[in-house]
Scaffold this motif. Structure first.
Motif, PDB file in Angstrom:
ATOM      1  N   LYS A  49      -5.342  15.472 -11.471  1.00 61.04           N
ATOM      2  CA  LYS A  49      -4.407  16.090 -12.432  1.00 61.04           C
ATOM      3  C   LYS A  49      -2.958  15.918 -11.976  1.00 61.04           C
ATOM      4  O   LYS A  49      -2.062  15.671 -12.786  1.00 61.04           O
ATOM      5  N   PHE A  50      -2.756  16.051 -10.645  1.00 62.35           N
ATOM      6  CA  PHE A  50      -1.409  15.903 -10.087  1.00 62.35           C
ATOM      7  C   PHE A  50      -0.898  14.478 -10.314  1.00 62.35           C
ATOM      8  O   PHE A  50       0.259  14.264 -10.718  1.00 62.35           O
ATOM      9  N   ARG A  78       7.446  19.203  -2.620  1.00 59.48           N
ATOM     10  CA  ARG A  78       8.154  19.960  -3.670  1.00 59.48           C
ATOM     11  C   ARG A  78       7.490  19.744  -5.037  1.00 59.48           C
ATOM     12  O   ARG A  78       7.271  20.686  -5.788  1.00 59.48           O
ATOM     13  N   GLU A  79       7.145  18.503  -5.343  1.00 62.42           N
ATOM     14  CA  GLU A  79       6.525  18.182  -6.635  1.00 62.42           C
ATOM     15  C   GLU A  79       5.155  18.863  -6.763  1.00 62.42           C
ATOM     16  O   GLU A  79       4.814  19.380  -7.829  1.00 62.42           O
ATOM     17  N   PHE A 103       3.963  21.645  -9.480  1.00 66.15           N
ATOM     18  CA  PHE A 103       2.763  21.419 -10.309  1.00 66.15           C
ATOM     19  C   PHE A 103       1.768  22.577 -10.147  1.00 66.15           C
ATOM     20  O   PHE A 103       1.238  23.092 -11.134  1.00 66.15           O
ATOM     21  N   TYR A 104       1.563  23.016  -8.928  1.00 66.67           N
ATOM     22  CA  TYR A 104       0.543  24.042  -8.675  1.00 66.67           C
ATOM     23  C   TYR A 104       0.969  25.393  -9.245  1.00 66.67           C
ATOM     24  O   TYR A 104       0.167  26.104  -9.854  1.00 66.67           O
ATOM     25  N   ASN A 105       2.232  25.747  -9.030  1.00 65.19           N
ATOM     26  CA  ASN A 105       2.727  27.043  -9.535  1.00 65.19           C
ATOM     27  C   ASN A 105       2.738  27.078 -11.059  1.00 65.19           C
ATOM     28  O   ASN A 105       2.568  28.134 -11.661  1.00 65.19           O
ATOM     29  N   ARG A 154      -0.357  32.529  -7.584  1.00 65.55           N
ATOM     30  CA  ARG A 154      -1.001  32.126  -6.335  1.00 65.55           C
ATOM     31  C   ARG A 154       0.048  31.635  -5.340  1.00 65.55           C
ATOM     32  O   ARG A 154       1.040  31.019  -5.714  1.00 65.55           O
ATOM     33  N   LYS A 155      -0.237  31.887  -4.062  1.00 69.26           N
ATOM     34  CA  LYS A 155       0.712  31.493  -3.012  1.00 69.26           C
ATOM     35  C   LYS A 155       0.082  30.409  -2.145  1.00 69.26           C
ATOM     36  O   LYS A 155      -1.037  30.554  -1.666  1.00 69.26           O
TER      37      LYS A 155
END
Length: 741
Positions: free
Chosen positions: A489-490, A536-537, A541-543, A549-550
């Protein structure tokens, strides 16, 4: 023939009937027409007019039978040495004749006698009539007369002669089997018409005396055998005697006596010599004399508490053999040696129990107890049991790619076998902790030989200990597959944004609660400029995908590939993130001091020193300066060469250090405290009030599937829960606790 009642001349009719009855009782030839006529005569007498003559017929028949048996008795009595043969001959004749007579008198039995018989209820509760005076069917009457007038007067002689004949058989002679069996069976058959206690005559008259005679014979036989033979020969001959006597019982006796005779023989030849057999048991078991063990087992098994000593000796022998095999293990391959040694002992004694001891459950339990003691052995109470760690390392070495020369099916077999040893561990939670840490390293560093093998092992553990035991291990696998989906997905997100990271970048996102990685090893770290955009990217994407979530980056577990283009030939090198951060700094210079490296990377001193040392060891960097590390300069080695163009810089990160082992045990202790506190709260919530000792036993019972808790740890957990106000001491009793809702 008319069925109508008529006047009958009794004397004339009885005269004709008597002649036929005499022929029947002596098994003479009675024509069918005569038989039919006499059958009609019996009917006519029973329904005679004006007065039925059934009573008189019964009385005369009884008188005839008594006279007949008395005559036979006189002949038998005078037979002397042939008494048994004569008795048997007349019994065979009389018993068959009586059964024919019973049919001839069918109408008298069914109509006249049956009406006057007492019912079962009358006999049980009393009817005011003497049971001995009630009328019997003619067949029963004949047998009763035989018992009274033949067996009773001759019983002493009959029994004495039967015992003598059986004694002759024991001494190797060949008496007449048919005669002896027939005479003994007559004691049973003569009372077969009775509804209760059919065997009473047989037992009182013959069986009691026979058992006594048998006991006396085999007591003296056992004493004689003990004097003439050693233990092995004694057992062999006793088994032979038991087999012979068992066969003899079937030749001569009634089936009800078979077990009693065997028990009597066992009592005299085995039970009364238990001390002797138990004393010899130790040597037989220690020297593993299989034939003697088998004989001893067969002899002791039927005796009450007979096998106890043998079971204890075998358990002790297995334990000693196991401890001898594992106590002095040396070298690099101790986990393999440990597991294989325990399995060898298990296989050896399992086969022995199956083939020699008939797979007896008591001996199988002894094997399990002995191997539990072996596997959980520790030199002293203060030492930690090594078995959980060794078994986890054994599985780890099999599941790694590095297990050379072993096929996948062999690995699968060995893992299945390892579960046998695993089941004997008391502290399964320690194994779980070690196994999960090693599994984590295999998954993160891509060291697993086969994901199918990994899944198979986890399923075996699940079967052995339940879903809860392997829950976290399953979640670790889930994280790996979820991470693959995240990477895809990333990559798609980057393509849609037309963003180029400039490097190949993939990640594992792992749940903190499932992976035993901890965050104590985290160090400050300045991410190299080349990686900043990628990190950073991905965080962006995750956030965006998972709000709330951390992410915590575990840089000490990351790795990457660098291409060396400054040497005579290019190299592709797999390194850790910390090694990468140091080496990337040499893109701009050839030499850096320790302080410059420390300031730039911000890695803590311990980790930086270890990283630099690993690069110096493989000669990628040259270290200039002696003594204090902080004053040294590290220069890029432009003369570096390696046989391989693609290689990996190994570090201690993938090896279990003593500190990590200690940390694992500490983590297990903490988990145990929480587990015990949860168990105590569960128990108290259900029971409300409980005494101290009962609570301790309940907690031990609930915990034993995972580990064996110490009493002191349980007490500390109780105190802790009292402090937290989950429990309180009962004011009325000092050793009682109350649950605080």
């Amino acid at each position: 023939m008319s069925l109508k009642p008529r006047v009958v001349d009794f004397d004339e009719t009885w005269g004709k009937l008597l002649e036929t009855v005499e022929g029947v009782i002596k098994l003479g030839n009675v024509p069918r027409a005569t038989w039919n006529d006499r059958f009609s005569d019996v009917y006519a007498l029973c329904v005679a007019y004006p007065e039925p003559l059934g009573d008189k017929l019964y009385s005369e028949t009884k008188k005839f039978l008594e006279n007949h048996v008395k005559g036979l008795h006189m002949e038998v009595k005078e037979a002397d040495e042939n008494l048994l043969q004569m008795y048997h001959k007349y019994w065979e004749q009389f018993s068959r004749g009586a059964s024919y007579m019973n049919k001839l008198y069918g109408y008298l039995n069914s109509q006249f006698i049956k009406k006057q018989k007492l019912s079962d209820a009358d006999i049980q509760y009393g009817y005011g009539i003497d049971i001995n005076e009630q009328l019997m069917d003619i067949g029963e009457l004949a047998l009763d007369i035989w018992k009274r007038l033949m067996i009773e007067p001759l019983k002493e002689q009959l029994v004495k002669m039967i015992l003598g004949e059986i004694h002759r058989d024991r001494c190797g002679e060949s008496p007449n089997q048919a005669v002896i069996h027939g005479v003994i069976n007559s004691f049973v058959n003569v009372e077969e018409y009775k509804k209760k206690l059919k065997l009473k005559l047989y037992q009182d008259l013959f069986e009691v005396k026979f058992l006594q005679e048998t006991g006396d014979y085999y007591r003296s036989e056992a004493a004689k055998l003990l004097d003439e033979n050693d233990c092995s020969q004694y057992m062999e001959k006793v088994l032979h005697r038991l087999s012979e006597e068992n066969l003899r019982s079937r030749k001569f006796l009634h089936p009800s006596s078979y077990n009693r005779v065997t028990q009597e023989c066992q009592q005299k030849m085995v039970a009364e010599h238990l001390l002797f057999l138990h004393n010899e048991c130790k040597e037989i078991v220690r020297k593993e004399k299989k034939e003697d063990m088998q004989r001893l087992f067969k002899l002791l098994q039927p005796i009450q508490n007979g096998l106890g000593e043998m079971i204890q000796e075998l358990e002790k022998h297995i334990k000693d053999t196991g401890l001898e095999a594992i106590c002095n293990l040396r070298g690099d391959n101790v986990p393999f040696q440990f597991v294989e040694s325990v399995l060898d002992v298990h296989t050896k004694f399992s086969k022995l129990i199956q083939s020699v001891l008939a797979g007896d459950q008591a001996f199988t339990s002894a094997l399990d107890k002995a191997l539990t003691a072996v596997v959980n052995w520790k030199p002293s109470p203060r030492h930690v049991c090594k078995a959980p760690e060794l078994i986890a390392k054994y599985c780890d070495s099999l599941l790694k790619k590095s297990s050379k020369g072993i096929s996948e099916s062999e690995v699968d077999d060995k893992l299945s076998q390892s579960i046998i040893v695993f089941k004997y561990i008391d502290d399964k939670d320690i194994f779980q902790k070690f196994y999960s840490r090693m599994l984590a390293k295999r998954l993160i560093h891509g060291l697993s030989m086969s994901m199918d093998a990994e899944e198979g092992m986890i399923n075996r553990l699940k079967q052995a200990c339940g879903y809860e035991f392997t829950n976290k291990l399953h979640r670790m696998f889930t994280d790996m597959s979820v991470s693959n989906d995240l990477n895809n997905k990333f990559t798609d997100t980057l393509k849609n944004k037309d963003a180029d990271l400039g490097i190949s970048f993939s990640i594992y996102v792992l749940q903190a609660g499932a992976w035993p990685l901890g965050q104590t090893a985290l160090t400050p770290f300045a991410i190299p400029q080349e990686l900043e955009k990628s990190v950073r990217e991905f965080e962006l994407f995750y956030n965006t995908s998972f709000n709330g979530r951390k992410l915590t980056w575990l840089h000490h577990l990351c790795s990457g590939e660098l291409k060396f283009s400054y040497l005579k030939k290019p190299y592709i090198v797999t390194v850790t993130t910390f090694q990468m951060a140091v080496l990337l700094l040499y893109n701009n210079c050839d030499s850096m001091t320790y302080s410059e490296l420390f300031d730039t990377t911000q890695i803590n001193e311990k980790e930086l020193t270890k990283t630099l040392q690993s690069l110096v060891d493989v000669k990628i960097l040259n270290k200039e300066g002696q003594g204090n590390e902080h004053k040294c300069t590290f220069t890029l080695n432009t003369e570096f060469t390696n046989k391989r163009t693609k290689f990996k810089i190994t570090t201690a990160v993938q090896k279990e250090t003593p500190q990590e082992v200690e940390q694992t045990h500490s983590a297990v202790d903490e988990d145990r405290k929480l587990y015990l506190q949860a168990a105590i709260v569960r128990i108290m919530k259900a029971r409300k009030i409980l005494k101290h000792n009962t609570l301790i036993q309940e907690v031990i019972s609930q915990s034993k599937a995972r580990f064996s808790p110490s009493i002191s740890m349980i007490k500390k957990c109780i105190e802790s829960l009292i402090d937290k106000q989950y429990l309180e001491r009962n004011n009325t009793s000092t050793d009682e606790y109350k649950y605080v809702a």
